[in-house]
Scaffold this motif. Structure first.
Motif, PDB file in Angstrom:
ATOM      1  N   GLN A  88      16.414 -13.980  14.145  1.00  0.00           N
ATOM      2  CA  GLN A  88      15.158 -13.965  14.478  1.00  0.00           C
ATOM      3  C   GLN A  88      14.002 -13.918  13.113  1.00  0.00           C
ATOM      4  N   SER A  89      12.862 -14.750  13.998  1.00  0.00           N
ATOM      5  CA  SER A  89      11.542 -14.904  12.448  1.00  0.00           C
ATOM      6  C   SER A  89      10.607 -14.309  12.633  1.00  0.00           C
ATOM      7  N   THR A  90      10.491 -14.237  11.424  1.00  0.00           N
ATOM      8  CA  THR A  90       9.146 -13.304  11.425  1.00  0.00           C
ATOM      9  C   THR A  90       7.460 -13.594  10.432  1.00  0.00           C
ATOM     10  N   GLU A  91       6.884 -13.714  10.834  1.00  0.00           N
ATOM     11  CA  GLU A  91       5.586 -14.496  10.394  1.00  0.00           C
ATOM     12  C   GLU A  91       5.485 -14.328   9.082  1.00  0.00           C
ATOM     13  N   ARG A  92       4.361 -14.850   8.392  1.00  0.00           N
ATOM     14  CA  ARG A  92       4.311 -14.771   7.151  1.00  0.00           C
ATOM     15  C   ARG A  92       5.615 -14.140   6.048  1.00  0.00           C
ATOM     16  N   ASP A  93       7.553 -14.602   6.617  1.00  0.00           N
ATOM     17  CA  ASP A  93       8.915 -13.816   5.733  1.00  0.00           C
ATOM     18  C   ASP A  93       9.350 -15.017   6.159  1.00  0.00           C
ATOM     19  N   THR A  98      20.994 -12.804  11.967  1.00  0.00           N
ATOM     20  CA  THR A  98      21.444 -11.048  12.469  1.00  0.00           C
ATOM     21  C   THR A  98      22.332 -10.855  12.193  1.00  0.00           C
ATOM     22  N   GLY A  99      23.472 -11.389  12.706  1.00  0.00           N
ATOM     23  CA  GLY A  99      24.757 -10.943  13.011  1.00  0.00           C
ATOM     24  C   GLY A  99      25.368 -10.905  14.510  1.00  0.00           C
ATOM     25  N   TYR A 123      31.532  -3.955  19.060  1.00  0.00           N
ATOM     26  CA  TYR A 123      32.033  -4.189  17.999  1.00  0.00           C
ATOM     27  C   TYR A 123      30.335  -4.281  17.443  1.00  0.00           C
ATOM     28  N   GLU A 124      29.986  -4.203  16.894  1.00  0.00           N
ATOM     29  CA  GLU A 124      28.568  -4.364  16.120  1.00  0.00           C
ATOM     30  C   GLU A 124      28.926  -4.781  14.522  1.00  0.00           C
ATOM     31  N   ASP A 125      28.240  -6.546  14.222  1.00  0.00           N
ATOM     32  CA  ASP A 125      27.999  -6.804  12.323  1.00  0.00           C
ATOM     33  C   ASP A 125      27.044  -7.529  12.211  1.00  0.00           C
ATOM     34  N   HIS A 126      26.164  -6.576  12.206  1.00  0.00           N
ATOM     35  CA  HIS A 126      24.550  -7.348  11.452  1.00  0.00           C
ATOM     36  C   HIS A 126      24.245  -6.476  11.062  1.00  0.00           C
ATOM     37  N   ASN A 127      22.612  -6.729  10.163  1.00  0.00           N
ATOM     38  CA  ASN A 127      21.837  -6.362   9.203  1.00  0.00           C
ATOM     39  C   ASN A 127      21.156  -5.893   9.636  1.00  0.00           C
ATOM     40  N   HIS A 128      20.085  -5.401   9.240  1.00  0.00           N
ATOM     41  CA  HIS A 128      19.199  -4.021   9.572  1.00  0.00           C
ATOM     42  C   HIS A 128      17.874  -5.435   9.443  1.00  0.00           C
ATOM     43  N   ALA A 129      17.469  -6.865   9.592  1.00  0.00           N
ATOM     44  CA  ALA A 129      16.578  -7.334   9.805  1.00  0.00           C
ATOM     45  C   ALA A 129      16.771  -7.606  11.448  1.00  0.00           C
ATOM     46  N   ASP A 130      17.703  -7.259  11.923  1.00  0.00           N
ATOM     47  CA  ASP A 130      18.068  -6.905  13.731  1.00  0.00           C
ATOM     48  C   ASP A 130      16.846  -6.515  14.793  1.00  0.00           C
ATOM     49  N   LYS A 131      15.913  -7.324  14.981  1.00  0.00           N
ATOM     50  CA  LYS A 131      15.201  -7.285  16.223  1.00  0.00           C
ATOM     51  C   LYS A 131      14.733  -7.724  17.303  1.00  0.00           C
ATOM     52  N   SER A 132      16.120  -7.724  18.119  1.00  0.00           N
ATOM     53  CA  SER A 132      16.561  -8.007  19.424  1.00  0.00           C
ATOM     54  C   SER A 132      16.523  -6.702  20.338  1.00  0.00           C
ATOM     55  N   PHE A 133      16.418  -5.444  19.903  1.00  0.00           N
ATOM     56  CA  PHE A 133      16.158  -4.567  21.070  1.00  0.00           C
ATOM     57  C   PHE A 133      16.849  -4.525  22.396  1.00  0.00           C
ATOM     58  N   LEU A 134      17.953  -5.124  21.866  1.00  0.00           N
ATOM     59  CA  LEU A 134      19.281  -3.871  23.009  1.00  0.00           C
ATOM     60  C   LEU A 134      19.245  -3.637  23.661  1.00  0.00           C
ATOM     61  N   LEU A 152      15.725  -6.749   4.204  1.00  0.00           N
ATOM     62  CA  LEU A 152      16.702  -5.729   5.198  1.00  0.00           C
ATOM     63  C   LEU A 152      17.868  -6.314   5.952  1.00  0.00           C
ATOM     64  N   ARG A 153      18.042  -7.457   4.875  1.00  0.00           N
ATOM     65  CA  ARG A 153      19.172  -7.889   5.579  1.00  0.00           C
ATOM     66  C   ARG A 153      20.288  -7.739   3.867  1.00  0.00           C
ATOM     67  N   ALA A 154      20.179  -7.094   3.388  1.00  0.00           N
ATOM     68  CA  ALA A 154      20.718  -6.496   1.993  1.00  0.00           C
ATOM     69  C   ALA A 154      21.520  -4.843   2.783  1.00  0.00           C
ATOM     70  N   SER A 155      21.057  -4.669   3.357  1.00  0.00           N
ATOM     71  CA  SER A 155      21.810  -3.766   4.318  1.00  0.00           C
ATOM     72  C   SER A 155      22.477  -4.191   6.043  1.00  0.00           C
ATOM     73  N   VAL A 156      23.978  -4.214   5.422  1.00  0.00           N
ATOM     74  CA  VAL A 156      24.394  -4.825   7.305  1.00  0.00           C
ATOM     75  C   VAL A 156      25.185  -2.843   7.599  1.00  0.00           C
ATOM     76  N   GLU A 157      25.812  -3.394   8.976  1.00  0.00           N
ATOM     77  CA  GLU A 157      25.914  -2.345   9.921  1.00  0.00           C
ATOM     78  C   GLU A 157      26.506  -2.819  10.311  1.00  0.00           C
ATOM     79  N   ARG A 158      27.433  -1.949  10.928  1.00  0.00           N
ATOM     80  CA  ARG A 158      29.615  -2.587  11.577  1.00  0.00           C
ATOM     81  C   ARG A 158      29.294  -1.154  11.942  1.00  0.00           C
ATOM     82  N   ALA A 159      29.237  -1.606  13.194  1.00  0.00           N
ATOM     83  CA  ALA A 159      29.764   0.300  14.343  1.00  0.00           C
ATOM     84  C   ALA A 159      30.350  -0.256  15.443  1.00  0.00           C
TER      85      ALA A 159
END
Length: 293
Positions: A88-93, A98-99, A123-134, A152-159
């Motif tokens: 993802q790409s966030t404006e002004r950021d 993301t995974g 199986y998911e391996d992504h950080n909390h910067a994920d904004k895909s809304f799947l 957000l990237r500092a927090s990684v979710e594996r699920a």
């Protein structure tokens, strides 16, 4: 609002990847959903390359563009495997990767039934910067995206995520319902969500002559999806809900484009998610591998 210029090379690369022309590709038959799954499986030996693109400009956070590159392969008539790569790409950021996700779909009943179940494991391996809304699970809300990408990237979710997919075809209509259950591999409770979609092709009979804009090449539909909390706080409250119409065009050469806005139905949601999915289907790719040996 414009995205940061340094994101352009990455976005252009992904877009070009999704637009590679394919000759003799098989025609996709999936209903026009972005989140909801139906019982349609990838044809054995075929590979679909897709780019799902999302843009949103929420009120209280920066506008963002998210992309998911999908590789879906039909292993057998009852087993489909898929790989997702997300960024993802966030404006002004910033622009971030993301995974990834690895998905398996199994259809236990080989023939068409009144209700066709499919078992889904991912199986998911992504950080909390994920904004895909799947999907939306737990008490996910749009305000979760107010933090910076670095934070957000500092927090990684594996699920592990499971879905029970129920899908029916009647008189040219498809109705699909998904029940979602996700379990983090860390010490977090089960999280739940749902997605429901309905669609119909504009015509069911094929045209006598070959054409690109025949009615049967178009399908219209809509879906609604949202979270259901956790095992301790189950319910529709305090989470996001989205719903919107979709339209898809399936070209005779295997190209498919799906478009649609999805509107937030409560204060926990973004006002609108603008989506576009581009896909090509490579026909009998495993035969190419065999000839290359």
């Amino acid at each position: 609002m414009a995205l940061r210029r340094k994101s352009y090379p990455l976005l252009a690369f992904y877009l070009l990847l999704s637009l590679v022309p394919v000759r003799g590709a098989a025609r996709a038959q999936e209903p026009p959903y972005f989140v909801t799954y139906s019982h349609v499986m990838e044809e054995p030996g075929n590979l679909e390359l897709a780019s799902q693109n999302l843009y949103a400009a929420p009120r209280d956070t920066n506008a963002f563009y998210a992309q998911t590159v999908e590789l879906e392969y039909g292993v057998t008539a009852w087993y489909t495997a898929e790989l997702y790569l997300q960024g993802q790409s966030t404006e002004r950021d910033s622009t971030v990767f993301t995974g990834f996700r690895i998905e398996q779909r199994l259809r236990p009943l080989r023939t068409e039934h009144w209700i066709n179940p499919v078992l889904y494991v991912e199986y998911e391996d992504h950080n909390h910067a994920d904004k895909s809304f799947l999907e939306v699970v737990d008490h996910d809300v749009i305000s979760d995206q107010q933090a910076s990408n670095a934070e957000l990237r500092a927090s990684v979710e594996r699920a592990l995520e499971g879905k029970l997919i129920l899908s029916s075809n009647r008189n040219g209509f498809n109705l699909s319902e998904n029940i979602i259950a996700e379990k983090s591999l860390s010490n977090k409770p089960w999280e739940f969500g749902y997605a429901i979609g309905g669609s119909r092709a504009l015509a069911s009979a094929a045209s006598i002559r070959a054409c690109r804009l025949c009615r049967q090449n178009f399908a219209v539909g809509g879906e609604i999806f949202g979270g259901l909390g956790t095992r301790y706080e189950f319910g529709f409250g305090n989470t996001s809900v989205y719903s919107g119409p979709t339209v898809a065009y399936r070209g005779p050469s295997g190209f498919t484009v799906t478009l649609g806005p999805e509107f937030g139905l409560n204060a926990n949601s973004a006002q609108v998610l603008w989506r576009m999915k581009l896909a090509y289907e490579f026909s009998q790719i495993r035969d190419l591998w065999g000839r290359a040996k």
